[in-house]
Design a protein around this motif. Structure first.
Motif, PDB file in Angstrom:
ATOM      1  N   LEU A   1       0.845  -1.192   0.000  1.00  0.00           N
ATOM      2  CA  LEU A   1       0.000   0.000   0.000  1.00  0.00           C
ATOM      3  C   LEU A   1       0.883   1.245   0.000  1.00  0.00           C
ATOM      4  N   VAL A   2       0.563   2.199  -0.873  1.00  0.00           N
ATOM      5  CA  VAL A   2       1.258   3.482  -0.920  1.00  0.00           C
ATOM      6  C   VAL A   2       0.276   4.576  -0.535  1.00  0.00           C
ATOM      7  N   THR A   3       0.559   5.275   0.549  1.00  0.00           N
ATOM      8  CA  THR A   3      -0.227   6.452   0.907  1.00  0.00           C
ATOM      9  C   THR A   3       0.486   7.692   0.372  1.00  0.00           C
ATOM     10  N   GLY A   4      -0.226   8.804   0.332  1.00  0.00           N
ATOM     11  CA  GLY A   4       0.381  10.045  -0.153  1.00  0.00           C
ATOM     12  C   GLY A   4       0.773   9.988  -1.612  1.00  0.00           C
ATOM     13  N   ALA A   5       0.022   9.225  -2.421  1.00  0.00           N
ATOM     14  CA  ALA A   5       0.436   8.966  -3.804  1.00  0.00           C
ATOM     15  C   ALA A   5       0.246  10.139  -4.745  1.00  0.00           C
ATOM     16  N   THR A   6      -0.326  11.238  -4.269  1.00  0.00           N
ATOM     17  CA  THR A   6      -0.391  12.453  -5.086  1.00  0.00           C
ATOM     18  C   THR A   6       0.620  13.488  -4.601  1.00  0.00           C
TER      19      THR A   6
ATOM     20  N   VAL B   1      -2.988   1.927  -4.072  1.00  0.00           N
ATOM     21  CA  VAL B   1      -2.712   3.338  -3.785  1.00  0.00           C
ATOM     22  C   VAL B   1      -3.882   3.905  -3.003  1.00  0.00           C
ATOM     23  N   MET B   2      -3.580   4.538  -1.877  1.00  0.00           N
ATOM     24  CA  MET B   2      -4.616   5.150  -1.032  1.00  0.00           C
ATOM     25  C   MET B   2      -4.547   6.662  -1.169  1.00  0.00           C
TER      26      MET B   2
ATOM     27  N   ALA C   1       0.635   8.518 -11.283  1.00  0.00           N
ATOM     28  CA  ALA C   1       1.908   7.812 -11.439  1.00  0.00           C
ATOM     29  C   ALA C   1       1.851   6.351 -11.019  1.00  0.00           C
ATOM     30  N   ALA C   2       0.712   5.841 -10.632  1.00  0.00           N
ATOM     31  CA  ALA C   2       0.639   4.465 -10.153  1.00  0.00           C
ATOM     32  C   ALA C   2       0.778   3.483 -11.320  1.00  0.00           C
TER      33      ALA C   2
ATOM     34  N   GLY D   1      -4.414  -0.960  -7.813  1.00  0.00           N
ATOM     35  CA  GLY D   1      -5.733  -0.558  -7.381  1.00  0.00           C
ATOM     36  C   GLY D   1      -5.666   0.795  -6.694  1.00  0.00           C
ATOM     37  N   VAL D   2      -6.629   1.637  -6.954  1.00  0.00           N
ATOM     38  CA  VAL D   2      -6.689   2.955  -6.321  1.00  0.00           C
ATOM     39  C   VAL D   2      -7.918   2.984  -5.433  1.00  0.00           C
ATOM     40  N   VAL D   3      -7.717   3.280  -4.144  1.00  0.00           N
ATOM     41  CA  VAL D   3      -8.822   3.272  -3.199  1.00  0.00           C
ATOM     42  C   VAL D   3      -8.942   4.635  -2.537  1.00  0.00           C
ATOM     43  N   ARG D   4     -10.175   5.122  -2.464  1.00  0.00           N
ATOM     44  CA  ARG D   4     -10.422   6.383  -1.768  1.00  0.00           C
ATOM     45  C   ARG D   4     -10.495   6.099  -0.269  1.00  0.00           C
TER      46      ARG D   4
END
Length: 281
Positions: A3-8, A27-28, A37-38, A43-46
């Motif tokens: 899991l990657v947080t802060g992906a923006t 990506v969270m 950039a993922a 997977g992108v999760v809100r």
């Protein structure tokens, strides 16, 4: 699953884009539309640190996580509780180099020390990344460089061993994907300390046009910072500038080349790769 947080953000975006193909990545973010950039298969999760249900969804099946928080408060505690409950094995935490400086006692550094202690006591494996200031902080000058050909900063002759955020991201990827990084704290710096005045001169050379450096006095700097930040953060940033003027941020650490197997990135190299941000329209 990683899991990657802060992906923006500055480092999280680079981490998400550098994870090897074939890994299960999630990506969270609070704003999925801003994730650019993922990996294609990610997977992108809100989710939000303040929403336990969304955190639980983001952490389901995750074994290693890159943790970035930017608000002084309880976000780290909320994430650590949720990660432990979800069975996460390893947390790679983005911290700051100032935590090791006994003279640093501002609100930001105290918060970072507390969050490090929280992660170390979580029962999960952990790795702490302690970067010096990011070279990308120079992007705050881009508007005045484009419009007026000027950089304005406090204590322009003081030096900082600032680091390319891409090096920080590469260190995070190694910690997330390789063995042997558990229980380690890495101080990450650039190859040499550099002042704002010298950064201005290097930008001018790269742009091929003259730039002027204007020294801000403490009162001017306080006014500029107060327009962007709450009072406690303003005081923390000013205190950091004073410590930098006293030489507290000049030390160069050998961890980046040792960890990455290559020299740390230079400010000139970072600036050359981001020159369009400073170029006149």
């Amino acid at each position: 699953m990683i899991l990657v947080t802060g992906a923006t953000g500055t480092v999280g975006r680079e981490v998400a884009g550098r994870l090897p193909a074939g890994l299960a990545v999630r990506v969270m973010t609070r704003e999925p539309a801003r994730v650019t950039a993922a990996p294609a298969a990610a997977g992108v999760v809100r989710a939000d640190y303040g929403d336990p249900r969304s955190l639980a969804r983001a952490l389901d099946g995750v074994k290693a996580a890159f943790l970035v928080t930017s608000r002084v408060g309880d976000d780290d505690a909320r994430f650590v509780r949720a990660a432990r409950s979800a069975g996460v094995r390893h947390v790679v935490k983005l911290s700051a180099a100032a935590v090791t400086d006994p003279r640093a006692d501002d609100v930001i550094t105290r918060w970072q020390r507390a969050t490090e202690e929280l992660v170390r006591g979580s029962g999960m494996d952990w790795t702490l990344l302690r970067p010096r200031a990011f070279m990308s902080n120079a992007l705050s000058w881009a508007g005045s460089v484009r419009s007026d050909g000027v950089v304005r900063a406090l204590y322009g002759g003081s030096v900082n061993a600032c680091v390319d955020p891409r090096d920080v991201a590469e260190a995070a990827v190694r910690a997330l994907t390789e063995e042997g990084h558990g229980g380690r704290a890495y101080t990450l710096t650039g190859p040499r300390a550099i002042s704002a005045a010298e950064q201005t001169a290097q930008l001018a050379e790269l742009l091929g046009r003259p730039l002027r450096f204007e020294e801000l006095g403490p009162r001017q700097a306080r006014t500029v910072l107060a327009a962007r930040h709450p009072q406690d953060l303003v005081e923390a940033l000013l205190a950091g500038a004073e410590r930098q003027r006293a030489g507290a941020k000049a030390g160069v650490d050998a961890t980046v080349p040792a960890l990455l197997g290559r020299p740390a990135g230079t400010f000139r190299g970072w600036a050359a790769d981001h020159l369009s941000a400073f170029a006149s329209p």
